[in-house]
Design a protein around this motif. Structure first.
Motif, mmCIF file in Angstrom:
data_model
loop_
_atom_site.group_PDB
_atom_site.id
_atom_site.type_symbol
_atom_site.label_atom_id
_atom_site.label_comp_id
_atom_site.label_asym_id
_atom_site.label_seq_id
_atom_site.Cartn_x
_atom_site.Cartn_y
_atom_site.Cartn_z
ATOM 1 N N SER A 42 43.262 33.000 35.842
ATOM 2 C CA SER A 42 42.872 32.845 37.245
ATOM 3 C C SER A 42 42.126 31.530 37.443
ATOM 4 C CB SER A 42 41.961 34.019 37.646
ATOM 5 O OG SER A 42 41.463 33.831 38.950
ATOM 6 N N SER B 72 39.729 30.413 39.108
ATOM 7 C CA SER B 72 38.551 30.827 39.873
ATOM 8 C C SER B 72 37.450 31.004 38.859
ATOM 9 C CB SER B 72 38.802 32.170 40.580
ATOM 10 O OG SER B 72 38.840 33.230 39.637
ATOM 11 N N PHE C 229 43.717 37.467 44.713
ATOM 12 C CA PHE C 229 43.305 38.252 43.545
ATOM 13 C C PHE C 229 44.073 39.570 43.431
ATOM 14 C CE2 PHE C 229 39.414 35.617 44.186
ATOM 15 C CZ PHE C 229 39.469 34.949 42.966
ATOM 16 N N PHE D 229 49.696 38.842 40.460
ATOM 17 C CA PHE D 229 49.555 38.256 39.113
ATOM 18 C C PHE D 229 50.651 38.782 38.189
ATOM 19 C CE2 PHE D 229 45.287 36.917 40.364
ATOM 20 C CZ PHE D 229 45.173 35.717 39.693
ATOM 21 N N THR E 78 51.792 31.602 36.963
ATOM 22 C CA THR E 78 50.653 32.061 37.748
ATOM 23 C C THR E 78 51.080 32.079 39.217
ATOM 24 O OG1 THR E 78 49.891 29.771 37.796
ATOM 25 C CG2 THR E 78 48.876 31.226 36.165
#
Ligand SMILES: *Cc1c(COP(=O)(O)O)cnc(C)c1O
Length: 363
Positions: free
Chosen positions: A62, A64, A223, A228, A237
């Motif tokens: 991720s 993030s 998210f 995902f 991704t």
């Protein structure tokens, strides 16, 4: 020991120093994130990340920080109500995040400096009110390491509950045994135990976690676990990721395997023991004995040491330590010993703090 273009050795619990060959790996030119070369990179990373997390679950990347994954757990896993075991700033923040995502959530709060207790967890889960448990493995604000073996034994008796675990300051530094512990969602950002620059996170999902997500509406997009997974099966991704981080992680996971994950855990344990012994002799450890993190030592500032002045003393020596976190700022300071930090560096740092306090060498 210090890389030429690093100003400071960061004795703080993240972000930490990034080894120069890792930085070089990150400087490679970007590639097409929908191309073959990218999928090959993704496929090289997958088994290495699974070995790191001791899991055969699916793993994902991720772009993030880790807090994004706290939000992801709220949005993907909580249908009925989430139970948060809190014991410091990060675990409390997670509880608040679940609430602001519009989900129901309760907390069992351990006093700061103490670990979460398995028997309290069992009592709460027996009420049948919860479908999700969220907790932090190594609570970086207090330097408590929670007893995951005992917690996992409780979780095994509640197989319908999704178990979410923050391993931000433990992954790569302490045993994180995702399969053995039955962790459904395990996540960590990379700027602590994995010693990469901040802004990126890895996570694993069990079948149970994906099944749960399918039953939860309004998961958002960025998210969404199912998004995902949709891209993960293509070794991609969902969005354009931080490709430098993927390069860096791929190289760093090779370095970690070359050191040996167990050796890395042992090195962190040794640095923690040295720091805890020193802290006990000079000050006091903030975290209760038997539940102390191998990544960071929170020291109760019994001598009223002027921490900013100490950091001014350390700066010309290219060292910096951390103040206490949040409400602990006036009463504690923290020594980070995580990532690529070596035992001799910790010994040098503690000697230097002694010199600042006025304790002669060898005492
Ligand atoms: C640092 C830390 C976080 C926050 O991670 P970010 O990558 O800054 O989002 C969360 N949990 C713990 C235990 C941490 O130590």
């Amino acid at each position: 020991m210090i890389d030429s273009d690093h100003d400071m050795w960061m004795f703080i619990p993240g972000p930490v120093n990034v080894e120069s060959s890792v930085r070089q790996a990150m400087a490679r030119p970007p590639i097409n994130h929908r191309g073959k070369e990218f999928s090959q990179l993704f496929e090289a990373l997958r088994p290495k990340t699974q070995r790191l997390m001791r899991t055969s679950n699916r793993v994902y990347f991720s772009t993030s920080s880790a807090i994004g994954l706290m939000e992801a757990c709220a949005r993907n896993c909580v249908g009925k109500k989430s139970l948060h075991l809190t014991c410091g700033a990060f675990s409390e923040q997670w509880h608040k995040i679940t609430l602001v995502c519009g989900k129901e959530a309760d907390a069992i709060a351990a006093e700061w400096g103490r670990a979460n207790r398995p028997e309290e967890l069992r009592k709460a889960l027996a009420t049948g009110k919860y479908d999700t448990v969220c907790m932090v493995h190594s609570e970086t604000s207090t330097s408590v390491l929670n007893p995951l073996t005992e917690i996992a034994a409780v979780m095994r008796d509640f197989p319908d509950i999704v178990f979410c675990l923050d391993t931000v300051s433990s992954l790569g530094a302490a045993p994180v045994l995702v399969d053995e512990w039955g962790v459904d969602v395990c996540f960590a950002s990379v700027q602590k135990g994995l010693a990469l620059p901040p802004g990126f996170a890895v996570f694993s999902l069990s079948d149970k976690a994906l099944e749960r997500a399918r039953a939860i509406p309004n998961r958002g997009y960025y998210f969404d676990f199912l998004v995902f997974e949709e891209y993960g099966v293509k070794s991609q991704t969902p969005t354009t990721p931080s490709i430098p981080h993927l390069y860096g992680l791929n190289h760093q996971l090779d370095r970690i395997e070359a050191e040996g994950l167990e050796n890395r855990w042992a090195r962190h344990r040794r640095m923690a023991e040295i720091s805890q012994t020193w802290a006990t002799e000079r000050f006091a450890c903030f975290a209760e004995a038997a539940y102390r993190s191998p990544s960071v030592t929170a020291v109760t500032n019994t001598r009223k040491l002027d921490v900013p002045a100490l950091n001014k003393h350390l700066a010309p020596l290219n060292m910096v330590i951390a103040s206490g976190y949040g409400k602990l700022k006036p009463t504690t300071f923290r020594i980070g010993h995580v990532g690529e930090t070596q035992v001799t560096q910790i010994e040098n740092l503690l000697r230097e703090i002694d010199r600042f306090i006025g304790i002669p060498a060898g005492v």
